[in-house]
Design a protein around this motif. Structure first.
Motif, PDB file in Angstrom:
ATOM      1  N   ARG A 150       1.323  -2.495 -10.219  1.00  0.00           N
ATOM      2  CA  ARG A 150       0.037  -2.627 -10.918  1.00  0.00           C
ATOM      3  C   ARG A 150      -1.090  -2.920  -9.929  1.00  0.00           C
ATOM      4  O   ARG A 150      -2.195  -2.403 -10.064  1.00  0.00           O
ATOM      5  CB  ARG A 150       0.106  -3.740 -11.976  1.00  0.00           C
ATOM      6  CG  ARG A 150       0.934  -3.388 -13.183  1.00  0.00           C
ATOM      7  CD  ARG A 150       0.415  -2.186 -13.951  1.00  0.00           C
ATOM      8  NE  ARG A 150      -0.960  -2.424 -14.376  1.00  0.00           N
ATOM      9  CZ  ARG A 150      -1.889  -1.467 -14.495  1.00  0.00           C
ATOM     10  NH1 ARG A 150      -1.611  -0.206 -14.225  1.00  0.00           N
ATOM     11  NH2 ARG A 150      -3.115  -1.767 -14.888  1.00  0.00           N
ATOM     12  N   GLY A 151      -0.816  -3.747  -8.932  1.00  0.00           N
ATOM     13  CA  GLY A 151      -1.838  -4.051  -7.934  1.00  0.00           C
ATOM     14  C   GLY A 151      -2.284  -2.795  -7.203  1.00  0.00           C
ATOM     15  O   GLY A 151      -3.481  -2.578  -7.004  1.00  0.00           O
ATOM     16  N   ASN A 152      -1.336  -1.958  -6.826  1.00  0.00           N
ATOM     17  CA  ASN A 152      -1.678  -0.699  -6.155  1.00  0.00           C
ATOM     18  C   ASN A 152      -2.426   0.234  -7.094  1.00  0.00           C
ATOM     19  O   ASN A 152      -3.405   0.868  -6.695  1.00  0.00           O
ATOM     20  CB  ASN A 152      -0.414  -0.027  -5.601  1.00  0.00           C
ATOM     21  CG  ASN A 152       0.142  -0.771  -4.401  1.00  0.00           C
ATOM     22  OD1 ASN A 152      -0.605  -1.321  -3.596  1.00  0.00           O
ATOM     23  ND2 ASN A 152       1.455  -0.806  -4.288  1.00  0.00           N
ATOM     24  N   ASP A 153      -1.975   0.328  -8.353  1.00  0.00           N
ATOM     25  CA  ASP A 153      -2.654   1.179  -9.341  1.00  0.00           C
ATOM     26  C   ASP A 153      -4.098   0.747  -9.554  1.00  0.00           C
ATOM     27  O   ASP A 153      -4.982   1.577  -9.766  1.00  0.00           O
ATOM     28  CB  ASP A 153      -1.921   1.146 -10.686  1.00  0.00           C
ATOM     29  CG  ASP A 153      -0.572   1.854 -10.663  1.00  0.00           C
ATOM     30  OD1 ASP A 153      -0.272   2.556  -9.661  1.00  0.00           O
ATOM     31  OD2 ASP A 153       0.184   1.693 -11.642  1.00  0.00           O
ATOM     32  N   LEU A 154      -4.340  -0.557  -9.513  1.00  0.00           N
ATOM     33  CA  LEU A 154      -5.679  -1.096  -9.779  1.00  0.00           C
ATOM     34  C   LEU A 154      -6.546  -1.202  -8.524  1.00  0.00           C
ATOM     35  O   LEU A 154      -7.715  -1.557  -8.612  1.00  0.00           O
ATOM     36  CB  LEU A 154      -5.565  -2.480 -10.435  1.00  0.00           C
ATOM     37  CG  LEU A 154      -4.944  -2.511 -11.830  1.00  0.00           C
ATOM     38  CD1 LEU A 154      -4.632  -3.943 -12.253  1.00  0.00           C
ATOM     39  CD2 LEU A 154      -5.863  -1.831 -12.840  1.00  0.00           C
ATOM     40  N   GLY A 155      -5.951  -0.938  -7.372  1.00  0.00           N
ATOM     41  CA  GLY A 155      -6.715  -1.058  -6.125  1.00  0.00           C
ATOM     42  C   GLY A 155      -7.009  -2.501  -5.744  1.00  0.00           C
ATOM     43  O   GLY A 155      -8.020  -2.782  -5.093  1.00  0.00           O
ATOM     44  N   ILE A 156      -6.133  -3.411  -6.122  1.00  0.00           N
ATOM     45  CA  ILE A 156      -6.303  -4.828  -5.781  1.00  0.00           C
ATOM     46  C   ILE A 156      -6.115  -4.992  -4.270  1.00  0.00           C
ATOM     47  O   ILE A 156      -5.298  -4.314  -3.650  1.00  0.00           O
ATOM     48  CB  ILE A 156      -5.264  -5.688  -6.547  1.00  0.00           C
ATOM     49  CG1 ILE A 156      -5.391  -5.508  -8.059  1.00  0.00           C
ATOM     50  CG2 ILE A 156      -5.341  -7.156  -6.152  1.00  0.00           C
ATOM     51  CD1 ILE A 156      -6.526  -6.206  -8.716  1.00  0.00           C
ATOM     52  N   ASP A 157      -6.848  -5.918  -3.678  1.00  0.00           N
ATOM     53  CA  ASP A 157      -6.720  -6.236  -2.258  1.00  0.00           C
ATOM     54  C   ASP A 157      -5.256  -6.553  -1.933  1.00  0.00           C
ATOM     55  O   ASP A 157      -4.622  -7.331  -2.654  1.00  0.00           O
ATOM     56  CB  ASP A 157      -7.608  -7.437  -1.942  1.00  0.00           C
ATOM     57  CG  ASP A 157      -7.512  -7.866  -0.505  1.00  0.00           C
ATOM     58  OD1 ASP A 157      -6.637  -8.714  -0.201  1.00  0.00           O
ATOM     59  OD2 ASP A 157      -8.298  -7.357   0.310  1.00  0.00           O
ATOM     60  N   PRO A 158      -4.709  -5.960  -0.879  1.00  0.00           N
ATOM     61  CA  PRO A 158      -3.295  -6.190  -0.537  1.00  0.00           C
ATOM     62  C   PRO A 158      -2.909  -7.662  -0.394  1.00  0.00           C
ATOM     63  O   PRO A 158      -1.792  -8.048  -0.762  1.00  0.00           O
ATOM     64  CB  PRO A 158      -3.125  -5.437   0.790  1.00  0.00           C
ATOM     65  CG  PRO A 158      -4.157  -4.365   0.740  1.00  0.00           C
ATOM     66  CD  PRO A 158      -5.330  -4.972   0.010  1.00  0.00           C
ATOM     67  N   ASP A 159      -3.799  -8.496   0.130  1.00  0.00           N
ATOM     68  CA  ASP A 159      -3.484  -9.925   0.251  1.00  0.00           C
ATOM     69  C   ASP A 159      -3.317 -10.575  -1.122  1.00  0.00           C
ATOM     70  O   ASP A 159      -2.459 -11.447  -1.305  1.00  0.00           O
ATOM     71  CB  ASP A 159      -4.569 -10.656   1.045  1.00  0.00           C
ATOM     72  CG  ASP A 159      -4.558 -10.297   2.523  1.00  0.00           C
ATOM     73  OD1 ASP A 159      -3.518  -9.808   3.017  1.00  0.00           O
ATOM     74  OD2 ASP A 159      -5.593 -10.505   3.184  1.00  0.00           O
ATOM     75  N   LYS A 160      -4.124 -10.143  -2.089  1.00  0.00           N
ATOM     76  CA  LYS A 160      -4.015 -10.681  -3.445  1.00  0.00           C
ATOM     77  C   LYS A 160      -2.729 -10.195  -4.119  1.00  0.00           C
ATOM     78  O   LYS A 160      -2.117 -10.924  -4.897  1.00  0.00           O
ATOM     79  CB  LYS A 160      -5.234 -10.304  -4.281  1.00  0.00           C
ATOM     80  CG  LYS A 160      -6.492 -11.036  -3.846  1.00  0.00           C
ATOM     81  CD  LYS A 160      -7.665 -10.690  -4.735  1.00  0.00           C
ATOM     82  CE  LYS A 160      -8.901 -11.452  -4.280  1.00  0.00           C
ATOM     83  NZ  LYS A 160     -10.069 -11.175  -5.100  1.00  0.00           N
ATOM     84  N   ILE A 161      -2.332  -8.956  -3.810  1.00  0.00           N
ATOM     85  CA  ILE A 161      -1.069  -8.441  -4.349  1.00  0.00           C
ATOM     86  C   ILE A 161       0.090  -9.258  -3.788  1.00  0.00           C
ATOM     87  O   ILE A 161       0.992  -9.676  -4.525  1.00  0.00           O
ATOM     88  CB  ILE A 161      -0.886  -6.947  -4.011  1.00  0.00           C
ATOM     89  CG1 ILE A 161      -1.956  -6.096  -4.716  1.00  0.00           C
ATOM     90  CG2 ILE A 161       0.516  -6.470  -4.413  1.00  0.00           C
ATOM     91  CD1 ILE A 161      -1.965  -4.631  -4.293  1.00  0.00           C
ATOM     92  N   THR A 162       0.086  -9.503  -2.480  1.00  0.00           N
ATOM     93  CA  THR A 162       1.153 -10.277  -1.840  1.00  0.00           C
ATOM     94  C   THR A 162       1.249 -11.678  -2.447  1.00  0.00           C
ATOM     95  O   THR A 162       2.349 -12.171  -2.728  1.00  0.00           O
ATOM     96  CB  THR A 162       0.912 -10.365  -0.321  1.00  0.00           C
ATOM     97  OG1 THR A 162       0.911  -9.037   0.218  1.00  0.00           O
ATOM     98  CG2 THR A 162       1.963 -11.210   0.372  1.00  0.00           C
ATOM     99  N   LYS A 163       0.108 -12.317  -2.663  1.00  0.00           N
ATOM    100  CA  LYS A 163       0.100 -13.658  -3.243  1.00  0.00           C
ATOM    101  C   LYS A 163       0.648 -13.632  -4.674  1.00  0.00           C
ATOM    102  O   LYS A 163       1.454 -14.488  -5.056  1.00  0.00           O
ATOM    103  CB  LYS A 163      -1.321 -14.227  -3.228  1.00  0.00           C
ATOM    104  CG  LYS A 163      -1.408 -15.643  -3.756  1.00  0.00           C
ATOM    105  CD  LYS A 163      -2.812 -16.194  -3.667  1.00  0.00           C
ATOM    106  CE  LYS A 163      -2.875 -17.605  -4.214  1.00  0.00           C
ATOM    107  NZ  LYS A 163      -4.212 -18.168  -4.199  1.00  0.00           N
ATOM    108  N   ALA A 164       0.238 -12.657  -5.472  1.00  0.00           N
ATOM    109  CA  ALA A 164       0.717 -12.556  -6.854  1.00  0.00           C
ATOM    110  C   ALA A 164       2.204 -12.224  -6.889  1.00  0.00           C
ATOM    111  O   ALA A 164       2.950 -12.733  -7.737  1.00  0.00           O
ATOM    112  CB  ALA A 164      -0.095 -11.520  -7.617  1.00  0.00           C
ATOM    113  N   ASN A 165       2.647 -11.372  -5.978  1.00  0.00           N
ATOM    114  CA  ASN A 165       4.060 -11.030  -5.896  1.00  0.00           C
ATOM    115  C   ASN A 165       4.879 -12.285  -5.624  1.00  0.00           C
ATOM    116  O   ASN A 165       5.904 -12.533  -6.275  1.00  0.00           O
ATOM    117  CB  ASN A 165       4.281  -9.982  -4.796  1.00  0.00           C
ATOM    118  CG  ASN A 165       5.744  -9.716  -4.546  1.00  0.00           C
ATOM    119  OD1 ASN A 165       6.469 -10.572  -4.043  1.00  0.00           O
ATOM    120  ND2 ASN A 165       6.189  -8.517  -4.880  1.00  0.00           N
TER     121      ASN A 165
END
Length: 192
Positions: A72-87
């Motif tokens: 979902r983070g990639n689909d939404l274009g979320i900042d990679p650091d924010k994706i890593t933190k949410a993961n």
């Protein structure tokens, strides 16, 4: 003159959430968790509507949600650091209770009061976990507000929302105390 429950008051005056990233195994077993959930479900609920519910997320579900966060983070274009933190919120956890705000139609109880009740359940769940001797933390984050994530990952209905992800486990180390609000700055006394 009321009789204080000094132990309960001392607990509340000194309670401290434990950062989720410091929690590990063991985690509460089913019977221990049911006691914690029972305590949390005693939250004030105008009209006895029970406008919230629990989803207990164990390790396999948490791993699935971590992978969905990446997608979902990639689909939404979320900042990679924010994706890593949410993961990490899911991938490194061992037990999480999702508190779901599930308002019901009521001519007497406004929806906002039902949402507040779900938030109160989150705090009650954290406090019950802490009182039972576990580490506990209330988190949310961008994924908890992403409709596709909560629908696919948690099976929420359109009217339901995540009030919080409550992490429970054994703390690796006690966190330092943090600054607390200045009571004088946040309190207004009205006597007339």
């Amino acid at each position: 003159m009321p009789t204080p429950n000094q132990a309960a008051l001392d607990f509340l005056l000194n309670r401290r959430s434990r950062p989720a990233k410091t929690l590990t195994t063991p985690v509460p077993n089913r019977a221990e968790l049911e006691t914690i959930l029972t305590a949390a479900a005693r939250t004030p609920d105008h009209g006895k509507l029970e406008p919230w519910r629990f989803i207990v997320l164990e390790k396999p579900a948490l791993n699935r949600l971590a992978a969905l966060v990446d997608q979902r983070g990639n689909d939404l274009g979320i900042d990679p650091d924010k994706i890593t933190k949410a993961n990490a919120q899911f991938a490194t956890a061992d037990l999480v209770v999702a508190v779901i705000s599930a308002p019901v139609d009521s001519p007497k109880v406004p929806q906002i009061e039902q949402v507040y009740s779900a938030g109160a359940v989150c705090l009650a769940l954290v406090n019950a976990g802490l009182a039972a001797g576990w580490g506990a933390n209330w988190l949310s984050g961008w994924a908890s507000h992403d409709r596709a994530f909560v629908t696919e990952g948690l099976g929420l209905a359109e009217h339901e929302h995540v009030a919080g992800f409550i992490h429970l486990g054994t703390e690796k180390n006690a966190p330092p105390e943090r600054p607390r609000p200045d009571l004088a700055a946040i309190t207004t006394w009205v006597d007339a």
